[in-house]
Write a protein that holds these residues in place. Structure first.
Motif, PDB file in Angstrom:
ATOM      1  N   UNK A 274       0.142 -10.324  -5.801  1.00 46.36           N
ATOM      2  CA  UNK A 274       1.064  -9.317  -6.629  1.00 46.36           C
ATOM      3  C   UNK A 274       2.480  -8.641  -5.621  1.00 46.36           C
ATOM      4  N   UNK A 275       1.848  -8.445  -4.431  1.00 43.09           N
ATOM      5  CA  UNK A 275       2.879  -8.033  -3.386  1.00 43.09           C
ATOM      6  C   UNK A 275       3.930  -9.177  -3.182  1.00 43.09           C
ATOM      7  N   UNK A 276       3.375 -10.143  -2.983  1.00 49.02           N
ATOM      8  CA  UNK A 276       4.152 -11.184  -2.472  1.00 49.02           C
ATOM      9  C   UNK A 276       5.175 -11.775  -3.552  1.00 49.02           C
ATOM     10  N   UNK A 277       4.763 -11.496  -4.703  1.00 43.94           N
ATOM     11  CA  UNK A 277       5.618 -12.059  -5.818  1.00 43.94           C
ATOM     12  C   UNK A 277       6.860 -10.863  -5.997  1.00 43.94           C
ATOM     13  N   UNK A 278       6.451  -9.707  -5.740  1.00 46.31           N
ATOM     14  CA  UNK A 278       7.560  -8.943  -5.886  1.00 46.31           C
ATOM     15  C   UNK A 278       8.577  -9.117  -4.818  1.00 46.31           C
ATOM     16  N   UNK A 279       7.992  -9.571  -3.538  1.00 43.35           N
ATOM     17  CA  UNK A 279       9.012  -9.721  -2.464  1.00 43.35           C
ATOM     18  C   UNK A 279       9.680 -11.045  -2.700  1.00 43.35           C
TER      19      UNK A 279
END
Length: 133
Positions: A49-54
């Motif tokens: 979820x964090x990586x997808x935002x980034x």
């Protein structure tokens, strides 16, 4: 050179990034894992979820800022930015609540994100064509 509309969306996405980062840190502390992940599905989901935002938010914000700096109408920037931010929030929420599985909010979030990036690209191309013929 100011980009007040894009600045608001960048701020909201920055807050979302901190929230998602805190989730990752929570699992890193829980499992004493400085890098990588464990078999814990929730930990894996938090990382993604964090990586997808980034992966998506920076390009969207950069495109909006360029469009705003190039004089694209604030209303168009606003609605495109709203789609981007709503898409990123929905995706993160659906990803976490769906535990990485198929979830309507996750899918809708991706569609809104793609549409926002596509809209920003069209706005940029239209602006160049309109200004330079």
């Amino acid at each position: 050179m100011i980009v007040p509309v894009t600045g608001v969306f960048a701020a909201v996405l920055g807050i979302l990034l901190v929230v998602l980062s805190a989730q990752v840190v929570k699992f890193r502390l829980k499992y004493n894992k400085g890098i990588g992940v464990t078999e814990d599905r929730d930990f894996q989901v938090a990382i993604r979820a964090h990586a997808n935002l980034v992966e998506y938010a920076p390009l969207g914000i950069i495109m909006l800022a360029i469009a705003e700096l190039n004089g694209v109408a604030s209303g168009l920037i606003y609605w495109t930015g709203m789609a981007l931010v709503a898409g990123r929030i929905l995706h993160a929420w659906g990803m976490i609540n769906g535990k990485g599985e198929t979830h309507k909010a996750r899918a809708l979030g991706m569609v809104l994100t793609w549409l926002a990036i596509l809209a920003a690209a069209v706005l940029l191309l239209w602006n160049v064509w309109h200004v330079y013929g």
